[in-house]
Design a protein around this motif. Structure first.
Motif, mmCIF file in Angstrom:
data_model
loop_
_atom_site.group_PDB
_atom_site.id
_atom_site.type_symbol
_atom_site.label_atom_id
_atom_site.label_comp_id
_atom_site.label_asym_id
_atom_site.label_seq_id
_atom_site.Cartn_x
_atom_site.Cartn_y
_atom_site.Cartn_z
ATOM 1 N N MET A 195 42.270 -3.027 -17.953
ATOM 2 C CA MET A 195 42.152 -2.653 -16.644
ATOM 3 C C MET A 195 41.224 -1.378 -16.315
ATOM 4 O O MET A 195 41.095 -0.726 -16.672
ATOM 5 N N LYS A 196 41.532 -1.871 -15.593
ATOM 6 C CA LYS A 196 40.196 -0.714 -14.526
ATOM 7 C C LYS A 196 41.104 0.538 -13.361
ATOM 8 O O LYS A 196 40.327 1.552 -13.115
ATOM 9 N N ASP A 197 41.991 0.148 -12.651
ATOM 10 C CA ASP A 197 43.051 0.886 -12.645
ATOM 11 C C ASP A 197 44.126 2.242 -13.660
ATOM 12 O O ASP A 197 44.954 1.812 -14.889
ATOM 13 N N PRO A 198 43.315 3.061 -12.991
ATOM 14 C CA PRO A 198 44.367 4.489 -14.766
ATOM 15 C C PRO A 198 45.829 4.176 -14.566
ATOM 16 O O PRO A 198 46.421 4.533 -16.303
ATOM 17 N N LYS A 199 46.221 4.231 -13.430
ATOM 18 C CA LYS A 199 47.738 4.124 -13.284
ATOM 19 C C LYS A 199 47.941 2.760 -14.417
ATOM 20 O O LYS A 199 49.680 3.043 -14.886
ATOM 21 N N LYS A 200 47.714 1.646 -13.862
ATOM 22 C CA LYS A 200 48.479 0.617 -14.981
ATOM 23 C C LYS A 200 47.457 1.010 -16.790
ATOM 24 O O LYS A 200 48.073 0.817 -17.407
ATOM 25 N N VAL A 201 46.700 1.264 -16.786
ATOM 26 C CA VAL A 201 46.083 1.818 -18.354
ATOM 27 C C VAL A 201 46.996 2.988 -18.693
ATOM 28 O O VAL A 201 47.410 2.327 -19.923
ATOM 29 N N LEU B 56 35.407 5.488 -16.239
ATOM 30 C CA LEU B 56 34.560 5.669 -17.538
ATOM 31 C C LEU B 56 35.183 6.312 -18.590
ATOM 32 O O LEU B 56 34.877 6.383 -19.948
ATOM 33 N N ALA B 57 35.485 8.078 -18.770
ATOM 34 C CA ALA B 57 35.736 8.919 -18.541
ATOM 35 C C ALA B 57 36.940 8.394 -19.624
ATOM 36 O O ALA B 57 36.905 8.776 -20.916
ATOM 37 N N ILE B 58 38.307 7.633 -18.570
ATOM 38 C CA ILE B 58 38.863 7.749 -19.535
ATOM 39 C C ILE B 58 39.025 6.794 -20.674
ATOM 40 O O ILE B 58 39.627 6.919 -21.518
ATOM 41 N N LYS B 59 37.844 5.627 -20.269
ATOM 42 C CA LYS B 59 38.019 4.700 -21.244
ATOM 43 C C LYS B 59 37.404 5.492 -22.581
ATOM 44 O O LYS B 59 37.464 4.634 -24.127
ATOM 45 N N TRP B 60 36.248 6.104 -22.356
ATOM 46 C CA TRP B 60 35.799 6.978 -23.990
ATOM 47 C C TRP B 60 36.797 8.038 -24.572
ATOM 48 O O TRP B 60 37.176 7.467 -25.721
ATOM 49 N N SER B 61 38.254 7.760 -23.715
ATOM 50 C CA SER B 61 39.407 9.495 -24.413
ATOM 51 C C SER B 61 40.277 8.015 -25.146
ATOM 52 O O SER B 61 40.227 8.137 -26.219
ATOM 53 N N LEU B 62 40.230 6.940 -24.301
ATOM 54 C CA LEU B 62 40.907 6.092 -25.205
ATOM 55 C C LEU B 62 39.947 5.483 -26.649
ATOM 56 O O LEU B 62 40.657 5.076 -27.399
ATOM 57 N N PHE B 63 38.626 5.435 -26.465
ATOM 58 C CA PHE B 63 37.819 4.911 -27.297
ATOM 59 C C PHE B 63 38.324 5.807 -29.151
ATOM 60 O O PHE B 63 39.320 5.371 -29.935
ATOM 61 N N ILE B 64 38.140 7.086 -28.277
ATOM 62 C CA ILE B 64 38.468 8.174 -29.987
ATOM 63 C C ILE B 64 39.471 7.619 -29.462
ATOM 64 O O ILE B 64 40.022 8.058 -31.448
ATOM 65 N N ASN B 65 41.044 7.898 -28.871
ATOM 66 C CA ASN B 65 42.443 7.858 -29.985
ATOM 67 C C ASN B 65 42.452 6.730 -30.551
ATOM 68 O O ASN B 65 43.240 6.280 -31.616
ATOM 69 N N ILE B 66 41.388 5.518 -30.121
ATOM 70 C CA ILE B 66 41.760 4.149 -31.281
ATOM 71 C C ILE B 66 41.400 4.170 -32.008
ATOM 72 O O ILE B 66 42.206 3.724 -32.807
ATOM 73 N N CYS C 205 41.642 15.013 -22.159
ATOM 74 C CA CYS C 205 41.082 13.992 -21.323
ATOM 75 C C CYS C 205 42.538 14.285 -20.141
ATOM 76 O O CYS C 205 40.845 13.620 -19.509
ATOM 77 N N ASN C 206 43.193 13.262 -20.634
ATOM 78 C CA ASN C 206 43.791 13.349 -19.542
ATOM 79 C C ASN C 206 44.062 14.113 -18.553
ATOM 80 O O ASN C 206 43.939 13.795 -17.214
ATOM 81 N N TYR C 207 43.861 15.428 -18.631
ATOM 82 C CA TYR C 207 43.809 16.106 -17.463
ATOM 83 C C TYR C 207 42.125 16.739 -17.340
ATOM 84 O O TYR C 207 42.712 16.389 -15.636
ATOM 85 N N TYR C 208 41.298 16.612 -17.806
ATOM 86 C CA TYR C 208 39.917 16.384 -16.986
ATOM 87 C C TYR C 208 39.288 15.543 -16.313
ATOM 88 O O TYR C 208 38.841 15.574 -15.656
ATOM 89 N N ALA C 209 39.727 14.233 -17.191
ATOM 90 C CA ALA C 209 38.627 12.995 -17.121
ATOM 91 C C ALA C 209 39.716 12.201 -15.209
ATOM 92 O O ALA C 209 41.053 11.555 -15.530
ATOM 93 N N ARG C 210 38.888 12.169 -14.948
ATOM 94 C CA ARG C 210 39.150 11.331 -13.638
ATOM 95 C C ARG C 210 38.586 10.001 -13.288
ATOM 96 O O ARG C 210 39.446 8.542 -12.619
ATOM 97 N N GLU C 211 37.128 9.786 -13.727
ATOM 98 C CA GLU C 211 36.698 8.231 -13.711
ATOM 99 C C GLU C 211 37.044 7.539 -14.789
ATOM 100 O O GLU C 211 37.219 8.123 -15.958
#
Length: 174
Positions: free
Chosen positions: A24-30, A119-129, A111-117
């Protein structure tokens, strides 16, 4: 039914939610897909006797709901970091491996606090995964472990496509 088999079956459903969220591309949906994934993983974690996983997932669920509602501020970031750390350490019954969910969640919370874009959200998800993948394999949640590895690869491709502009070209063609 064997608890490991049952846990893996339940985890498969969680993996489907994770897959959807990573695409997904919408942060809220993610974040809402993460809520769904977390709640399903709570059920599977009971089968694996993973108490640090359960506590971490429940705290993460509350954090993600606040994110969706726009109520996750700096103060809440600190509250959730303390909460996940204290709860995770208090109930950890898996030794050092039981700390991986705590570490993954602390990183994602920051990352949830600082990441707004996205791409940054996806990177934080990747590390989490990746951190959760190691944890899942260690507790015999093979389905989640394999799925996390696949999702990590899919997320990397998605990140690469976004960075190279291919995702925008694809969107214009649709």
């Amino acid at each position: 039914m064997n608890r490991i088999l049952l846990g893996n079956l339940i985890s498969f459903l969680a993996s489907l939610a994770l897959t959807a969220g990573c695409l997904m591309k919408d942060p809220k949906k993610v974040y809402m897909m993460q809520v769904t994934e977390n709640l399903i993983l709570v059920a599977s974690s009971v089968c694996f006797g993973s108490w640090s996983g359960i506590s971490t997932l429940l705290v993460s669920t509350a954090r993600n709901i606040l994110l969706v509602k726009g109520r996750f501020d700096k103060r809440m970031m600190y509250v959730f970091i303390v909460l996940v750390t204290v709860c995770g350490l208090a109930v950890n019954n898996k030794g050092l491996i039981g700390l991986l969910p705590v570490l993954a969640t602390v990183i994602l919370t920051v990352c949830n606090y600082y990441a707004r874009e996205i791409l940054a959200i996806k990177w934080s998800l990747f590390i989490n995964i990746v951190l959760w993948a190691v944890y899942f394999f260690a507790i015999w949640d093979v389905i989640s472990g394999i799925t996390q590895v696949v999702i990590a690869a899919v997320t990397l491709v998605s990140i690469w496509r976004m960075r190279s502009g291919l995702a925008e070209e694809d969107a214009q063609r649709i």
